[in-house]
Design an enzyme around this catalytic site. Structure first.
Site, PDB file in Angstrom:
ATOM      1  N   LYS A 139     -12.249  -4.493  -3.870  1.00  0.00           N
ATOM      2  CA  LYS A 139     -13.725  -4.773  -3.213  1.00  0.00           C
ATOM      3  C   LYS A 139     -14.688  -4.180  -4.196  1.00  0.00           C
ATOM      4  CE  LYS A 139     -11.642  -4.240   1.256  1.00  0.00           C
ATOM      5  NZ  LYS A 139      -9.998  -3.968   0.658  1.00  0.00           N
TER       6      LYS A 139
ATOM      7  N   THR B   1     -13.917  -4.288   8.132  1.00  0.00           N
ATOM      8  CA  THR B   1     -13.580  -4.267   9.604  1.00  0.00           C
ATOM      9  C   THR B   1     -13.483  -2.957  10.207  1.00  0.00           C
ATOM     10  OG1 THR B   1     -11.198  -4.209   8.448  1.00  0.00           O
ATOM     11  CG2 THR B   1     -11.719  -6.223   9.391  1.00  0.00           C
TER      12      THR B   1
ATOM     13  N   ARG C 168      -1.369  -9.048  13.568  1.00  0.00           N
ATOM     14  CA  ARG C 168      -0.260  -8.548  14.271  1.00  0.00           C
ATOM     15  C   ARG C 168       0.313  -9.437  15.376  1.00  0.00           C
ATOM     16  NH1 ARG C 168      -1.468  -5.472  10.854  1.00  0.00           N
ATOM     17  NH2 ARG C 168      -1.755  -3.191  10.933  1.00  0.00           N
TER      18      ARG C 168
ATOM     19  N   GLY D 125       0.517  -5.867   5.914  1.00  0.00           N
ATOM     20  CA  GLY D 125       0.985  -4.677   5.316  1.00  0.00           C
ATOM     21  C   GLY D 125       1.990  -4.197   6.106  1.00  0.00           C
ATOM     22  N   ARG D 126       1.460  -3.116   6.888  1.00  0.00           N
ATOM     23  CA  ARG D 126       2.573  -2.223   7.649  1.00  0.00           C
ATOM     24  C   ARG D 126       3.343  -2.822   8.729  1.00  0.00           C
ATOM     25  NH1 ARG D 126      -2.493   1.580   8.938  1.00  0.00           N
ATOM     26  NH2 ARG D 126      -3.489  -0.686   8.864  1.00  0.00           N
TER      27      ARG D 126
ATOM     28  N   LYS E   9      -0.361  -8.201  -2.608  1.00  0.00           N
ATOM     29  CA  LYS E   9      -1.657  -7.468  -2.730  1.00  0.00           C
ATOM     30  C   LYS E   9      -1.530  -5.942  -3.180  1.00  0.00           C
ATOM     31  CE  LYS E   9      -4.287  -6.127   0.692  1.00  0.00           C
ATOM     32  NZ  LYS E   9      -5.221  -4.902   0.436  1.00  0.00           N
TER      33      LYS E   9
ATOM     34  N   HIS F 189     -17.922  -3.423  -6.156  1.00  0.00           N
ATOM     35  CA  HIS F 189     -19.318  -3.464  -5.541  1.00  0.00           C
ATOM     36  C   HIS F 189     -19.923  -2.410  -6.766  1.00  0.00           C
ATOM     37  CE1 HIS F 189     -22.253  -2.470  -2.208  1.00  0.00           C
ATOM     38  NE2 HIS F 189     -23.057  -2.713  -3.291  1.00  0.00           N
ATOM     39  N   ASP F 190     -20.923  -3.185  -7.743  1.00  0.00           N
ATOM     40  CA  ASP F 190     -21.231  -2.333  -8.765  1.00  0.00           C
ATOM     41  C   ASP F 190     -22.395  -3.233  -9.494  1.00  0.00           C
ATOM     42  OD1 ASP F 190     -21.912  -0.547 -10.938  1.00  0.00           O
ATOM     43  OD2 ASP F 190     -19.668   0.156 -11.037  1.00  0.00           O
ATOM     44  N   ILE F 191     -22.951  -3.149 -10.456  1.00  0.00           N
ATOM     45  CA  ILE F 191     -24.137  -3.552 -11.339  1.00  0.00           C
ATOM     46  C   ILE F 191     -23.099  -4.733 -11.822  1.00  0.00           C
ATOM     47  CG2 ILE F 191     -25.689  -1.870 -11.674  1.00  0.00           C
ATOM     48  CD1 ILE F 191     -24.604  -1.702 -14.412  1.00  0.00           C
ATOM     49  N   PRO F 192     -23.828  -6.078 -11.906  1.00  0.00           N
ATOM     50  CA  PRO F 192     -23.107  -7.284 -12.469  1.00  0.00           C
ATOM     51  C   PRO F 192     -22.387  -7.294 -13.617  1.00  0.00           C
ATOM     52  CG  PRO F 192     -25.521  -7.709 -11.736  1.00  0.00           C
ATOM     53  CD  PRO F 192     -25.377  -6.225 -11.632  1.00  0.00           C
TER      54      PRO F 192
ATOM     55  N   ASP G 268       0.895  -1.286   0.178  1.00  0.00           N
ATOM     56  CA  ASP G 268      -0.004   0.088   0.011  1.00  0.00           C
ATOM     57  C   ASP G 268       0.750   1.120   0.077  1.00  0.00           C
ATOM     58  OD1 ASP G 268      -2.644  -1.358   0.239  1.00  0.00           O
ATOM     59  OD2 ASP G 268      -2.169  -1.843   2.124  1.00  0.00           O
TER      60      ASP G 268
ATOM     61  N   GLN H 233      -6.628  -0.825  12.317  1.00  0.00           N
ATOM     62  CA  GLN H 233      -6.976  -2.067  12.366  1.00  0.00           C
ATOM     63  C   GLN H 233      -7.764  -2.122  13.496  1.00  0.00           C
ATOM     64  OE1 GLN H 233      -7.658  -4.071   9.816  1.00  0.00           O
ATOM     65  NE2 GLN H 233      -5.805  -4.003   8.615  1.00  0.00           N
TER      66      GLN H 233
ATOM     67  N   ASP I 265      -7.045  -6.011  -5.031  1.00  0.00           N
ATOM     68  CA  ASP I 265      -7.982  -5.724  -3.923  1.00  0.00           C
ATOM     69  C   ASP I 265      -8.643  -4.298  -4.224  1.00  0.00           C
ATOM     70  OD1 ASP I 265      -9.271  -5.767  -1.594  1.00  0.00           O
ATOM     71  OD2 ASP I 265      -7.653  -5.461  -0.298  1.00  0.00           O
TER      72      ASP I 265
HETATM   73  O1  C5P Z   1      -1.070  -2.621   6.862  1.00  0.00           O
HETATM   74  P1  C5P Z   1      -1.985  -3.791   7.268  1.00  0.00           P
HETATM   75  O2  C5P Z   1      -1.200  -5.117   7.813  1.00  0.00           O
HETATM   76  O3  C5P Z   1      -3.122  -3.222   8.389  1.00  0.00           O
HETATM   77  O4  C5P Z   1      -2.653  -3.878   5.882  1.00  0.00           O
HETATM   78  C1  C5P Z   1      -3.834  -4.730   5.946  1.00  0.00           C
HETATM   79  C2  C5P Z   1      -4.104  -4.808   4.620  1.00  0.00           C
HETATM   80  O5  C5P Z   1      -5.517  -5.502   4.184  1.00  0.00           O
HETATM   81  C3  C5P Z   1      -4.586  -3.485   3.964  1.00  0.00           C
HETATM   82  O6  C5P Z   1      -4.172  -3.329   2.489  1.00  0.00           O
HETATM   83  C4  C5P Z   1      -6.197  -3.396   3.751  1.00  0.00           C
HETATM   84  O7  C5P Z   1      -6.579  -2.671   2.634  1.00  0.00           O
HETATM   85  C5  C5P Z   1      -6.590  -4.829   3.578  1.00  0.00           C
HETATM   86  N1  C5P Z   1      -7.705  -5.062   4.268  1.00  0.00           N
HETATM   87  C6  C5P Z   1      -8.067  -4.913   5.692  1.00  0.00           C
HETATM   88  N2  C5P Z   1      -9.417  -5.087   6.263  1.00  0.00           N
HETATM   89  C7  C5P Z   1     -10.342  -5.744   5.283  1.00  0.00           C
HETATM   90  C8  C5P Z   1      -9.953  -6.113   3.807  1.00  0.00           C
HETATM   91  C9  C5P Z   1      -8.722  -5.580   3.339  1.00  0.00           C
HETATM   92  O8  C5P Z   1      -7.287  -4.088   6.395  1.00  0.00           O
HETATM   93  N3  C5P Z   1     -11.532  -6.011   5.587  1.00  0.00           N
END
Ligand code: C5P
Length: 226
Positions: A59, A113, A176, A205-206, A30, A61-64, A9, A185, A57
């Protein structure tokens, strides 16, 4: 064994690829809006050329019709996994699954989340006594529509594994290790607990991209997945 997915990211494709080169054996990257909106399809190609599978990624969400065309485009670019939002409904999920075919694993996001029960109630316009129940309902719809799996937080993971059986993929973000900052998160889980509760893919990610030594953080996670 669960697979590790690293979330890139960051806004620069060059930085993303330099980091990827420091993570030996990386199987999955990702890519989401932060990187893709700036760098576009060439960055997907760059990861693919290094033998790294791409998880796109957005996500959707639109018309089919629109979602099916987006999934087809992703498949043609060589994307290996992509997300749609289960709230797009059965027709959208079915059209997306048909467009994905066998080459692209499509996974459904159930409840974001960042949503708690109160936020979800305001979105749906009705009472939500239990977020887990909503996640389970949407996850079942996703699998019935032909998706390969779902994305779930550590909190719903055990419940969903029980409801869906052993086959569907469950992709878990918010990973984590003890003491690591959660950032934004809300519901985090340790790598070992995620694997124990039935995750097939862990998104990190981070904790890697923001670490002072990303290669060491990556190595530790690979070892934890054993
Ligand atoms: O940096 P971190 O480990 O929090 O990254 C989590 C990754 O997971 C991000 O790219 C975020 O878009 C993705 N994600 C999330 N929660 C979701 C779906 C995807 O944190 N429900």
């Amino acid at each position: 064994m669960a697979e590790l997915i690293v979330a890139f990211d960051m806004p620069s494709g060059r930085d993303a690829l330099l980091l990827a080169a420091r993570l030996p054996g990386l199987k999955w990257a990702k890519l989401g809006p932060v990187l893709f909106v700036r760098e576009g399809p060439p960055v997907i190609k760059e990861f693919r050329q290094r033998g790294i599978q791409v998880f796109l990624d957005f996500k959707w969400h639109d018309i089919p019709t629109i979602v099916a065309k987006a999934v087809t485009a992703a498949r043609e670019l060589g994307v290996s996994m992509a997300t749609v939002h289960c709230l797009g409904g059965r027709a959208m999920l079915g059209a997306a699954a048909r467009a994905a075919g066998q080459d692209l694993a499509l996974v459904g996001v159930t409840v974001l989340t960042s949503h708690d029960a109160a936020e979800l109630e305001s979105v749906l316009g009705r009472g939500v006594p239990d977020v887990g129940f909503e996640a389970e309902r949407l996850a079942r719809a996703a699998i019935q529509a032909g998706l390969r799996g779902v994305v779930a937080s550590g909190q719903e993971l055990g419940l969903l594994r029980e409801a869906l059986g052993p086959e569907p993929w469950i992709v878990v973000p918010g990973i984590r290790s003890n003491g690591e900052p959660a950032g934004d998160q809300m519901r985090t889980i340790s790598p070992a607990d995620a694997v124990r509760r039935g995750a097939t893919h862990l998104v990190v990610g981070r904790p890697i991209t923001g670490a002072s030594d990303p290669a060491a953080a990556y190595r530790q996670l690979v070892e934890a997945l054993g």
